[in-house]
Motif scaffolding. Sequence first.
Motif, PDB file in Angstrom:
ATOM      1  N   ASP A 147       0.803  -1.229   0.000  1.00 44.62           N
ATOM      2  CA  ASP A 147       0.000   0.000   0.000  1.00 44.62           C
ATOM      3  C   ASP A 147       0.831   1.272   0.000  1.00 44.62           C
ATOM      4  O   ASP A 147       0.304   2.346   0.252  1.00 44.62           O
ATOM      5  CB  ASP A 147      -0.950   0.015   1.197  1.00 44.62           C
ATOM      6  CG  ASP A 147      -1.905  -1.152   1.174  1.00 44.62           C
ATOM      7  OD1 ASP A 147      -2.070  -1.786   2.219  1.00 44.62           O
ATOM      8  OD2 ASP A 147      -2.475  -1.416   0.089  1.00 44.62           O
TER       9      ASP A 147
ATOM     10  N   SER B  95      -1.078   4.337   9.702  1.00 47.66           N
ATOM     11  CA  SER B  95      -1.878   4.990   8.669  1.00 47.66           C
ATOM     12  C   SER B  95      -3.273   5.274   9.214  1.00 47.66           C
ATOM     13  O   SER B  95      -3.582   4.959  10.363  1.00 47.66           O
ATOM     14  CB  SER B  95      -1.988   4.098   7.427  1.00 47.66           C
ATOM     15  OG  SER B  95      -2.703   2.914   7.740  1.00 47.66           O
TER      16      SER B  95
ATOM     17  N   ASP C  83      -7.530   5.274   7.530  1.00 57.54           N
ATOM     18  CA  ASP C  83      -8.423   5.096   6.397  1.00 57.54           C
ATOM     19  C   ASP C  83      -9.453   6.217   6.390  1.00 57.54           C
ATOM     20  O   ASP C  83      -9.959   6.619   7.439  1.00 57.54           O
ATOM     21  CB  ASP C  83      -9.133   3.734   6.484  1.00 57.54           C
ATOM     22  CG  ASP C  83     -10.109   3.539   5.340  1.00 57.54           C
ATOM     23  OD1 ASP C  83      -9.633   3.450   4.194  1.00 57.54           O
ATOM     24  OD2 ASP C  83     -11.323   3.486   5.595  1.00 57.54           O
TER      25      ASP C  83
ATOM     26  N   SER D 212     -12.966   6.919   4.372  1.00 60.82           N
ATOM     27  CA  SER D 212     -13.921   6.295   3.460  1.00 60.82           C
ATOM     28  C   SER D 212     -15.183   7.142   3.348  1.00 60.82           C
ATOM     29  O   SER D 212     -15.793   7.497   4.363  1.00 60.82           O
ATOM     30  CB  SER D 212     -14.289   4.896   3.951  1.00 60.82           C
ATOM     31  OG  SER D 212     -13.123   4.092   4.048  1.00 60.82           O
TER      32      SER D 212
END
Length: 492
Positions: A23, A44, A46, A48
């Motif tokens: 990734d 990290s 996310d 969405s």
Amino acid sequence: MNLINKGISALLITGLIMSCDEDAYTPIAPMDSSGGETMSVFSSFDASPSGDGTIMTVTPVSVGVDSYIVDFGDGSSPVTIPEQGGSVSYDYPNTEAEVDYTITVTTKAAGQNDITKTKDVTVTHTPIAIASRAASPTGDHHDVFAIFSDGIDYDGGLLGYREKLSAFETAKVVTSEAGNSVLEYSRLGTDTAVISFGTEDKPENVVIADAFAEGVGATSIHFDVHSVFSEGIDKLKITLINGDTDDEYVLDGIDLTDGEWAGLDYDLATAFSAPVIRIDEIKFELGTGGTANDQATINVDNITLSKAPSATIVNGNFDSSSSQWKPAIFTDGSTSGFNGSSDGSWTNYDGSPNGSKTSGAKWSNSTSAGPYASASTRYAYQPLTLAPDTDYILEFEYAIKDDEATDPVGGRRMVAVVLDGHFIDGADAVAAENSALGSHVGTVAEGKFSDTVGTLVQVPFTSNESGEVAIWLYAITSVDGWMDNVKVYPAP
């Protein structure tokens, strides 16, 4: 060494190396676990989208963190995720199709330095597509004042109203799948939507009693509103705002129709919380007892003010310039009505002497018809709805300059006609002169209006079976001519 921490450290290192390969995450150096405590690791997060595309959910991936501070990058206050493994959602307020933001997430852990990561996101607003169009408005053009409307169905297209706001400020105007312009408002579950008349530099308002001309007011207001309840609201609140007094005229708990256009008509004197005097703004919000879902979007179209059809002439003294005297359209002609003028009759509309000139409607050689006809020719038009099959009088005054000039065949003329019916296109009105209910051709040319100059004309006619007639005024002259004090009243 703390074996649990050692095992977690090994798993994290392995996971982060794999994450880098798959990734493109930035590798993080191995933790120093000799102290027997887990150090913060933030690999990290996310981001969405969901809902209509503007709801963004942020989920950090980390170990050894107490909480997170999330800045969504649009100027709003940062939001705290109070525990490791948690997430937070935010609904971006933008109504544009696409807007780029930078999300910043910062870890918080006791005794350790903060770790910050950022991510660029594109927020896409995808409201409900409306395939249908609200029913075309009804009513003669002269009886409707448009706040927002593409107009009526005419000749395969939409014909806009002559009487309308010059400008207004609102959230968003979109083109529906049906091809017309509609207003779009989202997030009515928490926000309000406002139309401001005019612009910030040039505010505008509508005084209800004088909406169409001085002393000629509007009696009702119309809205077309569309909402899909699963993504919109089921009840609406409308507030008309008087910027002069800060009074608010409220109508709450309006029931909408799921997935269909709802035509809403309200009496300005009785329907709201008080009789409406003046409007500077219109506000839309979720109605009391209503439910807002998803993006809580509505679309609004055809915001119009209306008056009853006129049985008497409006603005017959031309004090409001050409208001109420313009054809809706004019194929190969002008819709201006006449030239503006302050050289009208010395007699007031009630017949009393004024002692000086009044407004009046003026025509010149360049705006005349007949042999002077061109795209600049001007005709004044006003529809009336009278009692059917009844005798009436058309009355007016006129004057024509006596300056030396080359006259047309037949001489200088000021023409007044009573047309049989209502017309949208001025070209059709010209053609209908052959079947007029009454007319007069004035040829007296004694100079401008004065205390001794001006010709009074009274034209008798009988209304038709529908009562729908129209007054049609124009000039055929090489020099300036005027009309004033136009009236229609029952014959004695």
